[in-house]
Write an enzyme that holds these catalytic residues in place. Structure first.
Site, short mmCIF file in Angstrom:
data_model
loop_
_atom_site.label_atom_id
_atom_site.label_comp_id
_atom_site.label_asym_id
_atom_site.label_seq_id
_atom_site.Cartn_x
_atom_site.Cartn_y
_atom_site.Cartn_z
N THR A 193 5.40 1.14 6.64
CA THR A 193 4.12 0.67 7.18
C THR A 193 3.37 1.87 7.71
O THR A 193 3.78 2.50 8.68
CB THR A 193 4.29 -0.35 8.31
OG1 THR A 193 3.10 -0.33 9.12
CG2 THR A 193 5.48 -0.07 9.21
N ASP B 39 3.39 -0.76 12.41
CA ASP B 39 3.35 -2.02 13.14
C ASP B 39 4.54 -2.94 12.84
O ASP B 39 4.40 -4.16 12.87
CB ASP B 39 2.03 -2.74 12.88
CG ASP B 39 1.85 -3.10 11.41
OD1 ASP B 39 2.65 -2.63 10.58
OD2 ASP B 39 0.91 -3.86 11.11
N ASP C 61 6.04 -5.89 5.43
CA ASP C 61 6.49 -7.26 5.68
C ASP C 61 6.33 -8.15 4.46
O ASP C 61 7.17 -9.01 4.21
CB ASP C 61 5.83 -7.85 6.94
CG ASP C 61 4.34 -7.59 7.00
OD1 ASP C 61 3.78 -7.02 6.04
OD2 ASP C 61 3.72 -7.96 8.00
N ARG D 111 0.88 -5.49 -5.09
CA ARG D 111 1.09 -6.53 -4.10
C ARG D 111 1.58 -7.83 -4.77
O ARG D 111 1.49 -8.90 -4.19
CB ARG D 111 -0.19 -6.78 -3.31
CG ARG D 111 -0.70 -5.53 -2.60
CD ARG D 111 -1.80 -5.79 -1.61
NE ARG D 111 -2.35 -4.54 -1.09
CZ ARG D 111 -1.84 -3.86 -0.05
NH1 ARG D 111 -0.80 -4.34 0.61
NH2 ARG D 111 -2.37 -2.72 0.34
N GLY E 3 0.83 -1.21 0.00
CA GLY E 3 0.00 0.00 0.00
C GLY E 3 0.86 1.24 0.00
O GLY E 3 1.91 1.29 0.63
N ARG F 293 -5.77 -2.67 10.70
CA ARG F 293 -6.40 -3.98 10.68
C ARG F 293 -5.96 -4.84 11.85
O ARG F 293 -6.74 -5.54 12.46
CB ARG F 293 -6.10 -4.72 9.37
CG ARG F 293 -7.31 -4.62 8.48
CD ARG F 293 -7.15 -5.17 7.13
NE ARG F 293 -7.65 -4.13 6.22
CZ ARG F 293 -7.79 -4.26 4.93
NH1 ARG F 293 -7.45 -5.39 4.34
NH2 ARG F 293 -8.27 -3.29 4.21
N ASP G 122 0.67 1.78 9.16
CA ASP G 122 0.06 1.38 10.45
C ASP G 122 1.08 1.40 11.60
O ASP G 122 0.70 1.18 12.73
CB ASP G 122 -0.52 -0.03 10.33
CG ASP G 122 -1.76 -0.06 9.46
OD1 ASP G 122 -2.47 0.95 9.39
OD2 ASP G 122 -2.01 -1.12 8.84
#
Lengths: 350, 350, 350, 350
Positions: D126, D130, D103, D71, D10, D172, D128
């Protein structure tokens, strides 16, 4: 059909949106466009660049002008520059020229129309909003919003230190930006070129404002606001000898601080007001101006300039009379002055 | 003179600026104001709050309404609520009531004027810009700018993933926001309630856009845009059973992805478009509307509503005819459609 | 438990978030807070206001400080002001005092701790990010983002007119803001107090930049950057006699324009950098600082000050050594200088 | 030296700043760069573009990635795609490959290093936040600020209508964005995947909030927050059958409205959080990551990945262990929960 475009004078948000719009209108009709670089200088020197739909499609939100700009006036060297300009115009095989600019840039267009019947369509540009041709010009709404956002920042620091902050905006001969931004931030006082500075009234209003419900004040001042009191006129230029730096804002701040003993600061917004992405309003207005100019070109209605009157886009003859300046409508100033602590009836200049 | 103010219907940026402006105009004339809480509900229940200059002076940039709002209509329970409303109106000893609202809220005002000659002055409010009373309503410019800023964010992610992004805006019955924001971002397609959705044309334009100079597309859709094709009408409600979530944006995105095989995403902007600080334009318009309403109150010209026509603020009688809705001017849509890959002449609904 | 709070020195985004956070932490433990107005002046004069959760809950996004600030130092009049301060401290029955300020404000706290064992916990505040106590101070991230947004606006006008724009930022003794903002906008050159100004190198880099792929340049300069060349030192003060206006930015701009013949403009961002809503980063850091200080108060660990080292919040003894200044880490400058046209190895001051 | 760059997964603000930075570092050392298009897909298909300093110099503020992203995982079709990837790698004569991704993307890099000793340097990405590799990832600060700005808009409409607004953020599997944005806006409640949803506690806190000093509430919920109560688990999927639309935010809003009778609305911020110009923080972090990766390439330290630990940039071996995920640090959650009406001690998942 081959159409040239040029942008002249100070840059302003929306110029690229106009360019994109003219290019698209002409391309949709099967024509092509070419960009003249850096205003009239580009025609004098023969500097151009191609302008396709692909190259301009993404420009609507980009500030400034990809064509560059300048204040070059070929009539300053009429014996060399005007013939050069005509030679390049001919060599480019242009069917039309769309000129986007203020009274200076469009004034050159008027002379070229009168002298040589060049096939020109004009689009008015003035970040100060001071052309009779338009109720509102593209770029003006963006400038006002930049001032408003800046004052919102300045207000929290004014509050924390219980200060007066004097914000100097653009506007050498008119107070449109200062008045509109002042109304939009709820300024405690607004100084514009159209209304002589009344220092005692200003100081009176500011003293009233140091009341329980308010501990700070914002004073908006257009860079062209001027004193009329002879004593202050004598005073004004003294401490601020460098023309680029010491403006009316600093002068007003000094007077306020000296007379009221309230800590006072000045911020000169300067070029911040010209740059950056245009607001939605200015993108749309610029786009519609571009479409209107493209239409005039396609109909070969040369010697015209786009107008905005009573919220409607139309056109008029491009001549010296059309390029007249337009001072701030004092009705707006009176509306804004309702919110000074004591409502204020402005005296117009005699 | 004692003047009540109430705000009804959906909130919108500029309401607080209107309130501040009315309060100041009345205070400057020696009167006082009182705020009625949560629209007509406040008059039915007798809930009010004081509204001084000190309490409202700093509100010009604050979104929403400090008075709260509701969709309460006293004429839904005319036998209980209308007498209660009149009793509280009398108990408050109001000389006038300024009602700021859309067709529903002002519709109640019309009935109260007709039935009881309540001394009311109206101010039109519609974030969708769909009232005949005004060329442009306060809050609309802010909403359009929020959509534009959001699309600028979405565009970089659309570009990175070579996607189509369908942006669903407000506009249940009109496409003003979708069309203006679409023009301002250079949308690749715009769907509005005033123009029937032409799916083949939409898909055709999007295919053209996957050309060398552009690898993504932005489709704007007003929430009230609708299919006319019976097959699609049958399809539309199927996958989106929950009314709050599955809207026309998701439906259009699904059709695009299925038919073009281009990855497509939907973003529903929703309440983001209503909130936050008003733009300079909306602060000024709201302020001027408030001053105009205050003037009407002071002149006891009741039963009137403020208007904006041809860039001029005036007033007209507040009656049912005045509250008529106003669809998107298709001239704006045609201007925006110039920038679809193939220029598009919209067919109006028959 | 009754806890006083005061904010001293120049305001900065995040002060209100700190206040809100301390108030909440103390209230959750059953204590109460009182605000001391305008820094140490409030304790000298006994001016305070209540600070409940209800009054402070909505403050996280508000710039400045609702307590007001000043640069009052009671040790300037130790015989009158310090006893007054102690008397008011006693009269307020404070169990603790949380002092939010820079080296001056906290320096007073150190003396009050040493002289009278006042139960003080400090929170470091410096918009310039120049305290050893913290890797990064709240307000700094906001200031850097304001500079970045301003430069983005200035860039489009620089491009349109093919100009150099010199942007003068805060930073009297350190270049943190100039360097970080310069790195974030991709500045063509950055001048900071920690690196002597090398005029020939600057001019060389700018000349390189007038190459095909770039037609303008942005030069960032901290207000405290200084020449070392004796000739320039002699030159510097000449044209800029008014201390508030003519700064290093204007001086640099004049040199650039004179030497390169490129049109050059200066913008002094000034107070814009201090005001307005804090960024998310600064709201969170300020909130966490407030919680940490509240915790220290509740544990009666007085004579301490909150720290941020290696991304972790902790505390240390509040003494003169702890308040040492911290120049710009030159590693950051070298990173930023990678993007000058010719990479530049800064020489540190000897 | 010839260095390839690719961006996978993303998109996120700061990718272009990384690209610009690597290109500059390599160019300053005399090397050249080539961009691999759309992640690993570009190496499988051999799609590339040149990446000069001139082409990338202005990218620092541009969101997304000019290289495109996907992806695509070549190990999904190991017999066809991996050999193709190696063939194109060889044909491009790359000395090194800089891989910017999360990842998944970096997981492919690990396999290519293990299987074929490809000369790879990784940069963690990332939005997010994370990944164990970094305290904070570029793009995260921007996402948090976008959420904060959005909530500021939503708050005024929540206030006007006395509503609860449930704001669903990205996340998520982790609650970093929801927690940080929630702390920064002073959210009344925050729901994250790391803390099981405790519906009675949530409802209790919201009821407390309808007290005199507050008439609305903001609930932040990460899209991955989940119920543990079996009854609610059964309930959750029922009304929201379409996976793209009906999320946890809508479910929570329905429960709140049903149980408290307070009008409640949901806003799903979605892709808005990924796009647009990066904040100053993210531009600087991305730039420094790019410089660090460039340095590793120049030193031929392949099989490494850039890290940020305790505010310091360094590197570690690029292997599966290094790519471990990192849940929200519950210390931050506890700090944020201090501001729920009743402070809340979260129970961690067992």
């Amino acid at each position: 059909m081959k159409v040239g475009l040029l942008t002249g004078g100070g840059d302003c948000p929306g110029l690229n949106a106009v360019i994109r719009s003219v290019v698209r209108r002409i391309a949709n009709a099967g024509g092509e466009c070419v960009g003249v670089l850096e205003g009239w200088r580009g025609l004098v020197r023969g500097n151009t660049r191609p302008l396709s739909v692909a190259e301009t499609d993404a420009l609507i939100g980009l500030g400034g002008t990809i064509l560059g700009s300048s204040r070059t006036n070929p009539y300053k060297n009429p014996e060399t520059d005007v013939p050069l300009l005509r030679r390049h115009f001919a060599a480019l095989e242009l069917d039309a020229l769309v000129v986007i600019g203020g009274d200076d840039t469009l004034g050159v267009a008027v002379r070229l129309i009168n002298d040589f019947e060049l096939p020109i369509v004009g689009i008015p540009k003035t970040i100060d909003n001071d052309l009779k041709l338009v109720d509102f010009s593209f770029g003006f709404d963006t400038a006002v919003n930049v001032v408003v956002e800046s004052v919102e920042r300045l207000r929290t620091t004014a509050e924390s230190h219980r200060r007066v902050i004097v914000v100097e905006t653009m506007g050498r001969s008119t107070g449109w930006i200062a008045c509109f931004a002042g109304m939009a931030v709820g300024a405690d006082y607004i100084l514009v070129p159209e209304v002589p500075i009344d220092v005692p009234h200003l100081l009176g209003v500011l003293k009233y404002h140091r009341t329980p419900f308010k501990n700070h004040a914002i004073v908006m001042v257009a860079e062209g606001a001027r004193y009329t009191d002879p004593e202050l006129l004598a005073l004004e230029p003294r401490p601020f000898s460098h023309p680029r730096l010491g403006g009316i804002g600093a002068s007003i701040a000094e007077i306020i601080e000296r007379q009221t003993r309230i800590e006072t600061r000045t911020v000169v917004l300067g070029h911040l007001q010209r740059g950056g992405a245009p607001t939605a309003h200015d993108r749309i207005l610029a786009t519609r101006f571009g479409l209107a100019a493209g239409e005039l070109v396609l109909q070969r209605r040369f010697g015209t300039v786009v107008t905005l009157k009573d919220a409607r886009i139309s056109e008029t003859s491009l001549n010296t009379t059309a390029l007249a300046n337009c001072p701030l409508d004092l009705g707006f100033y009176q509306d804004a002055a309702t919110f000074f602590y004591e409502p204020y009836e402005p005296k117009t200049k005699e």
